[in-house]
Design a protein around this motif. Structure first.
Motif, PDB file in Angstrom:
ATOM      1  N   GLY A 127     -84.729-122.042 -35.857  1.00 22.30           N
ATOM      2  CA  GLY A 127     -85.698-120.969 -35.692  1.00 22.30           C
ATOM      3  C   GLY A 127     -85.299-119.725 -36.459  1.00 22.30           C
ATOM      4  N   MET A 128     -85.927-118.596 -36.104  1.00 25.90           N
ATOM      5  CA  MET A 128     -85.645-117.318 -36.755  1.00 25.90           C
ATOM      6  C   MET A 128     -85.314-116.273 -35.701  1.00 25.90           C
ATOM      7  SD  MET A 128     -85.700-117.367 -40.052  1.00 25.90           S
ATOM      8  CE  MET A 128     -85.852-115.607 -40.371  1.00 25.90           C
ATOM      9  N   GLY A 129     -84.249-115.519 -35.963  1.00 23.87           N
ATOM     10  CA  GLY A 129     -83.889-114.408 -35.101  1.00 23.87           C
ATOM     11  C   GLY A 129     -84.424-113.112 -35.671  1.00 23.87           C
ATOM     12  N   LEU A 130     -83.768-112.005 -35.344  1.00 21.81           N
ATOM     13  CA  LEU A 130     -84.214-110.699 -35.828  1.00 21.81           C
ATOM     14  C   LEU A 130     -83.928-110.538 -37.312  1.00 21.81           C
ATOM     15  CD1 LEU A 130     -85.265-107.838 -35.421  1.00 21.81           C
ATOM     16  CD2 LEU A 130     -82.974-107.169 -34.649  1.00 21.81           C
ATOM     17  N   ILE A 165     -76.075-114.746 -28.570  1.00 18.37           N
ATOM     18  CA  ILE A 165     -76.544-116.122 -28.405  1.00 18.37           C
ATOM     19  C   ILE A 165     -75.477-117.116 -28.848  1.00 18.37           C
ATOM     20  CG2 ILE A 165     -78.961-115.437 -28.698  1.00 18.37           C
ATOM     21  CD1 ILE A 165     -78.865-116.829 -31.478  1.00 18.37           C
ATOM     22  N   LYS A 166     -74.584-116.671 -29.736  1.00 20.21           N
ATOM     23  CA  LYS A 166     -73.467-117.508 -30.179  1.00 20.21           C
ATOM     24  C   LYS A 166     -72.179-117.164 -29.448  1.00 20.21           C
ATOM     25  CE  LYS A 166     -70.517-118.455 -34.195  1.00 20.21           C
ATOM     26  NZ  LYS A 166     -70.272-118.146 -35.626  1.00 20.21           N
ATOM     27  N   ASP A 167     -71.909-115.886 -29.284  1.00 17.82           N
ATOM     28  CA  ASP A 167     -70.610-115.436 -28.794  1.00 17.82           C
ATOM     29  C   ASP A 167     -70.463-115.490 -27.274  1.00 17.82           C
ATOM     30  OD1 ASP A 167     -70.094-114.886 -31.455  1.00 17.82           O
ATOM     31  OD2 ASP A 167     -70.676-112.778 -31.289  1.00 17.82           O
ATOM     32  N   ASN A 168     -71.567-115.466 -26.560  1.00 18.84           N
ATOM     33  CA  ASN A 168     -71.518-115.399 -25.101  1.00 18.84           C
ATOM     34  C   ASN A 168     -71.692-116.801 -24.506  1.00 18.84           C
ATOM     35  OD1 ASN A 168     -71.913-114.928 -22.352  1.00 18.84           O
ATOM     36  ND2 ASN A 168     -72.958-112.987 -22.710  1.00 18.84           N
ATOM     37  N   ILE A 188     -93.427-128.418 -23.766  1.00 24.55           N
ATOM     38  CA  ILE A 188     -92.141-127.912 -23.302  1.00 24.55           C
ATOM     39  C   ILE A 188     -92.328-126.652 -22.466  1.00 24.55           C
ATOM     40  CG2 ILE A 188     -89.903-126.992 -24.035  1.00 24.55           C
ATOM     41  CD1 ILE A 188     -90.254-130.008 -24.499  1.00 24.55           C
ATOM     42  N   ALA A 189     -91.721-126.637 -21.280  1.00 23.80           N
ATOM     43  CA  ALA A 189     -91.818-125.485 -20.381  1.00 23.80           C
ATOM     44  C   ALA A 189     -90.585-124.593 -20.469  1.00 23.80           C
ATOM     45  CB  ALA A 189     -92.016-125.957 -18.942  1.00 23.80           C
ATOM     46  N   LEU A 190     -89.468-125.114 -20.974  1.00 22.67           N
ATOM     47  CA  LEU A 190     -88.229-124.340 -21.072  1.00 22.67           C
ATOM     48  C   LEU A 190     -88.446-123.112 -21.949  1.00 22.67           C
ATOM     49  CD1 LEU A 190     -85.132-124.217 -20.490  1.00 22.67           C
ATOM     50  CD2 LEU A 190     -84.815-125.499 -22.630  1.00 22.67           C
ATOM     51  N   GLU A 191     -88.007-121.945 -21.467  1.00 25.85           N
ATOM     52  CA  GLU A 191     -88.197-120.721 -22.236  1.00 25.85           C
ATOM     53  C   GLU A 191     -87.175-119.664 -21.835  1.00 25.85           C
ATOM     54  OE1 GLU A 191     -91.963-118.878 -21.469  1.00 25.85           O
ATOM     55  OE2 GLU A 191     -91.815-119.131 -19.291  1.00 25.85           O
ATOM     56  N   VAL A 192     -87.091-118.626 -22.656  1.00 25.83           N
ATOM     57  CA  VAL A 192     -86.219-117.487 -22.385  1.00 25.83           C
ATOM     58  C   VAL A 192     -87.107-116.279 -22.137  1.00 25.83           C
ATOM     59  CG1 VAL A 192     -84.350-116.037 -23.264  1.00 25.83           C
ATOM     60  CG2 VAL A 192     -84.455-118.459 -23.910  1.00 25.83           C
ATOM     61  N   VAL A 193     -86.889-115.594 -21.016  1.00 22.07           N
ATOM     62  CA  VAL A 193     -87.701-114.419 -20.663  1.00 22.07           C
ATOM     63  C   VAL A 193     -86.790-113.295 -20.184  1.00 22.07           C
ATOM     64  CG1 VAL A 193     -89.700-115.842 -20.025  1.00 22.07           C
ATOM     65  CG2 VAL A 193     -88.040-115.180 -18.271  1.00 22.07           C
ATOM     66  N   LYS A 194     -87.331-112.083 -20.134  1.00 18.48           N
ATOM     67  CA  LYS A 194     -86.566-110.964 -19.595  1.00 18.48           C
ATOM     68  C   LYS A 194     -86.226-111.228 -18.131  1.00 18.48           C
ATOM     69  CE  LYS A 194     -88.635-107.452 -22.605  1.00 18.48           C
ATOM     70  NZ  LYS A 194     -89.458-106.216 -22.659  1.00 18.48           N
ATOM     71  N   LYS A 195     -85.054-110.718 -17.724  1.00 17.83           N
ATOM     72  CA  LYS A 195     -84.546-111.016 -16.384  1.00 17.83           C
ATOM     73  C   LYS A 195     -85.552-110.683 -15.298  1.00 17.83           C
ATOM     74  CE  LYS A 195     -80.373-110.554 -13.597  1.00 17.83           C
ATOM     75  NZ  LYS A 195     -79.002-110.002 -13.534  1.00 17.83           N
ATOM     76  N   THR A 215     -83.760-113.185 -28.753  1.00 19.33           N
ATOM     77  CA  THR A 215     -83.940-114.170 -27.695  1.00 19.33           C
ATOM     78  C   THR A 215     -85.386-114.671 -27.624  1.00 19.33           C
ATOM     79  OG1 THR A 215     -83.904-112.263 -26.169  1.00 19.33           O
ATOM     80  CG2 THR A 215     -81.965-113.649 -26.229  1.00 19.33           C
ATOM     81  N   ASP A 216     -86.329-113.862 -28.063  1.00 20.04           N
ATOM     82  CA  ASP A 216     -87.693-114.370 -28.235  1.00 20.04           C
ATOM     83  C   ASP A 216     -87.685-115.484 -29.288  1.00 20.04           C
ATOM     84  OD1 ASP A 216     -88.777-112.686 -26.366  1.00 20.04           O
ATOM     85  OD2 ASP A 216     -89.710-111.318 -27.808  1.00 20.04           O
ATOM     86  N   GLY A 217     -86.862-115.284 -30.323  1.00 19.26           N
ATOM     87  CA  GLY A 217     -86.725-116.301 -31.360  1.00 19.26           C
ATOM     88  C   GLY A 217     -86.145-117.593 -30.819  1.00 19.26           C
ATOM     89  N   VAL A 218     -85.185-117.472 -29.892  1.00 15.54           N
ATOM     90  CA  VAL A 218     -84.611-118.660 -29.251  1.00 15.54           C
ATOM     91  C   VAL A 218     -85.687-119.393 -28.463  1.00 15.54           C
ATOM     92  CG1 VAL A 218     -82.971-119.499 -27.519  1.00 15.54           C
ATOM     93  CG2 VAL A 218     -82.270-117.727 -29.130  1.00 15.54           C
ATOM     94  N   SER A 219     -86.487-118.647 -27.718  1.00 17.06           N
ATOM     95  CA  SER A 219     -87.544-119.247 -26.911  1.00 17.06           C
ATOM     96  C   SER A 219     -88.560-119.975 -27.788  1.00 17.06           C
ATOM     97  CB  SER A 219     -88.250-118.172 -26.080  1.00 17.06           C
ATOM     98  OG  SER A 219     -89.005-118.746 -25.038  1.00 17.06           O
TER      99      SER A 219
END
Length: 236
Positions: A127-130, A165-168, A188-195, A215-219
């Motif tokens: 994908g693409m990040g910032l 996303i890599k270091d943590n 696919i239902a798996l996603e990344v959202v704000k806490k 993290t939107d890019g990860v989602s």
């Protein structure tokens, strides 16, 4: 005839010859170092796949051996779940060779693994990040719906923010146990959202604080890439 070293012609010829010599030397050094570079790239890729399987912290000389033991086959499938090329134990010549361009062309890598006597599958994601490309691997259980582990990396995200996303490792580990799909949900239902926006922890992971776009890019990466494997995931 004596050359006029102060002339423009002499300067141009001298510069051109120098450029050719430097280019030749750089090409020679690059060619000479390429085998070692290829080994390092392959080693890093194996380490990432093992990390998705929650096997981390290995010394360099242990990575290749563990990969060979655990990866049963590096297959290539298509979106209809047809195996177009069968991989091998510790495979490096089939799915292992694929990259993002192959994924876009519909050639999908699938790693069939054996971890402690249990079958796991590893799927690469792109994908693409910032600031540039991001990628990673998602490992799933034999049920083809439960995340066993995840690993993500990037080319140029901001340290302490998108680079998390890599270091943590703790952030990556929150994907363990999440579901890829839900009954009654298409795709696919798996996603990344704000806490503070998590409504279904079964399929939602917390975003990295301060790195919304990455993290939107990860989602989006998970949604896009894993949807291409839907026929495989449906085949229980």
């Amino acid at each position: 005839m004596k050359l006029n070293t102060n002339s423009n012609v002499y300067t141009l010829i001298y510069s051109a010859v120098l450029v050719v010599i430097v280019a030749f030397l750089l090409a020679f050094v690059s060619s000479y170092l390429k085998p070692a570079q290829d080994v390092n790239v392959a080693l890093d890729k194996k380490r990432q796949i093992l990390s998705a399987l929650n096997i981390r912290g290995l010394a360099d000389n242990d990575v290749a051996e563990r990969y060979k033991q655990i990866v049963v086959s590096d297959d290539i499938i298509d979106a209809q779940n047809n195996v177009t090329a069968k991989g091998t134990q510790g495979g490096e010549n089939t799915g292992f060779k694929l990259g993002s361009a192959d994924y876009k062309a519909g050639r999908l890598a699938l790693y069939v693994c054996n971890v402690g006597g249990e079958t796991k599958y590893v799927i690469p994601v792109y994908g693409m990040g910032l600031w540039g490309p991001i990628s990673g691997y998602i490992a799933i259980n034999y049920d083809k719906n439960t995340v066993y582990g995840a690993y993500f990396t990037h080319e140029s995200e901001t340290a302490g923010l998108g680079a998390e996303i890599k270091d943590n490792v703790a952030w990556q580990e929150q994907f363990r146990g999440k579901k890829l799909t839900l009954p009654g949900h298409d795709g696919i239902a798996l996603e990344v959202v704000k806490k503070n926006e998590v409504t279904n922890p079964e399929v939602q992971c917390d975003a990295v604080t301060g790195a919304t776009l990455t993290t939107d890019g990860v989602s989006l990466m998970l949604q896009d890439c894993l949807n291409k494997y839907l026929e495989f995931l449906k085949d229980k």
